[in-house]
Write a protein that holds these residues in place. Structure first.
Motif, PDB file in Angstrom:
ATOM      1  N   PHE A 105       0.939  -1.264   0.180  1.00  0.00           N
ATOM      2  CA  PHE A 105      -0.093   0.033  -0.131  1.00  0.00           C
ATOM      3  C   PHE A 105       0.795   1.337   0.046  1.00  0.00           C
ATOM      4  O   PHE A 105       0.684   2.324  -0.635  1.00  0.00           O
ATOM      5  CB  PHE A 105      -0.805   0.157   1.214  1.00  0.00           C
ATOM      6  N   TYR A 115      -0.277  -1.480  -9.828  1.00  0.00           N
ATOM      7  CA  TYR A 115      -0.302  -2.881  -9.225  1.00  0.00           C
ATOM      8  C   TYR A 115       0.761  -3.781 -10.116  1.00  0.00           C
ATOM      9  O   TYR A 115       1.354  -4.651  -9.457  1.00  0.00           O
ATOM     10  CB  TYR A 115      -1.792  -3.270  -9.604  1.00  0.00           C
ATOM     11  N   GLN A 130      -4.095  -5.881  -6.028  1.00  0.00           N
ATOM     12  CA  GLN A 130      -5.213  -4.858  -5.734  1.00  0.00           C
ATOM     13  C   GLN A 130      -6.241  -5.162  -4.540  1.00  0.00           C
ATOM     14  O   GLN A 130      -6.447  -4.233  -3.931  1.00  0.00           O
ATOM     15  CB  GLN A 130      -5.924  -4.929  -7.014  1.00  0.00           C
ATOM     16  N   ARG A 131      -6.332  -6.346  -4.348  1.00  0.00           N
ATOM     17  CA  ARG A 131      -7.330  -6.866  -3.208  1.00  0.00           C
ATOM     18  C   ARG A 131      -6.644  -6.348  -1.994  1.00  0.00           C
ATOM     19  O   ARG A 131      -7.265  -5.833  -1.067  1.00  0.00           O
ATOM     20  CB  ARG A 131      -7.344  -8.296  -3.362  1.00  0.00           C
ATOM     21  N   ARG A 134      -7.023  -2.513  -1.384  1.00  0.00           N
ATOM     22  CA  ARG A 134      -8.327  -1.954  -0.762  1.00  0.00           C
ATOM     23  C   ARG A 134      -8.489  -2.353   0.569  1.00  0.00           C
ATOM     24  O   ARG A 134      -9.174  -1.529   1.010  1.00  0.00           O
ATOM     25  CB  ARG A 134      -9.509  -2.789  -1.718  1.00  0.00           C
ATOM     26  N   GLU A 135      -7.766  -3.213   0.943  1.00  0.00           N
ATOM     27  CA  GLU A 135      -8.231  -3.745   2.432  1.00  0.00           C
ATOM     28  C   GLU A 135      -7.527  -2.872   3.250  1.00  0.00           C
ATOM     29  O   GLU A 135      -7.946  -2.336   4.394  1.00  0.00           O
ATOM     30  CB  GLU A 135      -7.677  -5.230   2.793  1.00  0.00           C
ATOM     31  N   LEU A 137      -6.393   0.233   2.495  1.00  0.00           N
ATOM     32  CA  LEU A 137      -7.133   1.612   2.331  1.00  0.00           C
ATOM     33  C   LEU A 137      -8.323   1.754   3.035  1.00  0.00           C
ATOM     34  O   LEU A 137      -8.649   2.881   3.809  1.00  0.00           O
ATOM     35  CB  LEU A 137      -7.551   1.959   0.610  1.00  0.00           C
ATOM     36  N   THR A 138      -9.133   0.836   3.232  1.00  0.00           N
ATOM     37  CA  THR A 138     -10.347   1.120   4.028  1.00  0.00           C
ATOM     38  C   THR A 138      -9.888   0.919   5.456  1.00  0.00           C
ATOM     39  O   THR A 138     -10.382   1.882   6.297  1.00  0.00           O
ATOM     40  CB  THR A 138     -11.011  -0.421   4.184  1.00  0.00           C
TER      41      THR A 138
END
Length: 319
Positions: A105, A115, A130-131, A134-135, A137-138
């Motif tokens: 990240f 990516y 990518q997965r 996003r984790e 980033l949340t």
């Protein structure tokens, strides 16, 4: 009386083969291509995690490499990982640790990598990167809601330490609490809305107003104005629409440029008039004579101190 017309056996076999070939070209082959493109799994990587193990070993041995790769020290990186796991529910998986997820990240955010490049560096496929991005980033958004907030009235009363030790500005700008300015960021909008977002640079944009402190940290951002709005209008919209707008105390002020009004809480420079030219921009003092009067001397110190918001904008846009 009807007569049944029968085809020769060879002709029926040829017609059957032709129909099968057309059916394969129109139905079967497109279905197989779609499966190969979207459902066929890639080959299993035999070196999964090898890239991160090499990076982790380098981070532990070289502090300079850690700052270059992650833009933070190793203790700070470890604290961040523990905080995201403990307070914001970021969990590791069987093959990927939290440290590796956060490192991927930070590479994307801190170095603007895609990516594919991160996957090659860490030995992971693009979907995994990518997965995990996003984790993290949340979880980071939840952390930002707790740590990035509008300064309180008590905090606005505090005098920055860096201001007190700088003889160029102290005590002349003792009421300084931040620098304010606007910047345009290009956006894509529908053709029927482009007139609202069209700015003086002949492109569609958002006029983003921001305030930062001497440490180049944003303390407030308003990003809801179309590019056709001028800076004063954006300030008025922010004050009317946001009840948490950090209006400074009576004896404090934000440094603003000539695009904003010179009023309570906002200190603007001296402007030129029809009969008098008053320089303001730093380039005019760098490549021109020294300040010729008290107004230009004030403007020189004003623009030098207010330039912190411009530097902050440049760094932000480079990221």
């Amino acid at each position: 009386m009807s007569v049944a017309i029968t085809r020769p056996y060879e002709e029926r076999i040829e017609l059957w083969n032709l129909e099968n070939k057309q059916f394969e070209e129109l139905v079967i082959q497109p279905a197989l291509n779609y499966y190969d493109r979207y459902f066929q799994r890639a080959l299993v990587q035999i070196d999964r995690g090898l890239g991160w193990r090499n990076i982790w070993r380098r981070l532990q041995q070289d502090a300079a490499a850690c700052l270059q790769l992650l833009r933070m020290s190793l203790p700070c990186f470890t604290t961040l990982c523990n905080m995201l796991q403990t307070n914001y529910d970021l969990q590791p998986t069987l093959n990927i640790s939290i440290e590796e997820s956060v490192a991927m990240f930070l590479r994307i955010c801190g170095h603007n990598e895609v990516y594919r490049d991160v996957g090659l560096r860490f030995g992971r496929n693009q979907e995994t990167v990518q997965r995990k991005f996003r984790e993290v980033l949340t979880a980071t958004e939840l952390l930002a809601c707790d740590y990035i907030r509008t300064p309180t009235r008590q905090e606005l009363y505090r005098i920055p330490e860096r201001l007190q030790v700088d003889q160029r500005y102290w005590p002349y700008f003792s009421g300084f609490v931040g620098a304010m300015d606007g910047t345009h960021v290009c956006v894509k909008v529908k053709p029927d809305l482009q007139g609202m977002y069209w700015n003086r640079h002949d492109n569609a944009s958002l006029n983003i107003m921001a305030i930062c402190d001497l440490n180049m940290l944003f303390t407030y951002i308003w990003n809801g104005a179309p590019g056709s709005c001028y800076d004063t209008a954006v300030l008025q919209i922010a004050q009317q629409s946001d009840s948490e707008f950090p209006l400074p105390p009576s004896e404090k002020y934000y440094l603003v440029d000539s695009g904003y009004p010179n009023k309570q809480g906002f200190l603007a420079p001296y402007r030129s008039s029809r009969n008098r030219v008053v320089r303001y921009h730093m380039s005019q003092f760098y490549y021109g004579p020294r300040p010729r009067n008290k107004h230009e001397l004030f403007n020189q110190c004003h623009t030098s101190l207010r330039s912190v918001i411009e530097r902050t904008f440049r760094i932000w846009k480079k990221k």
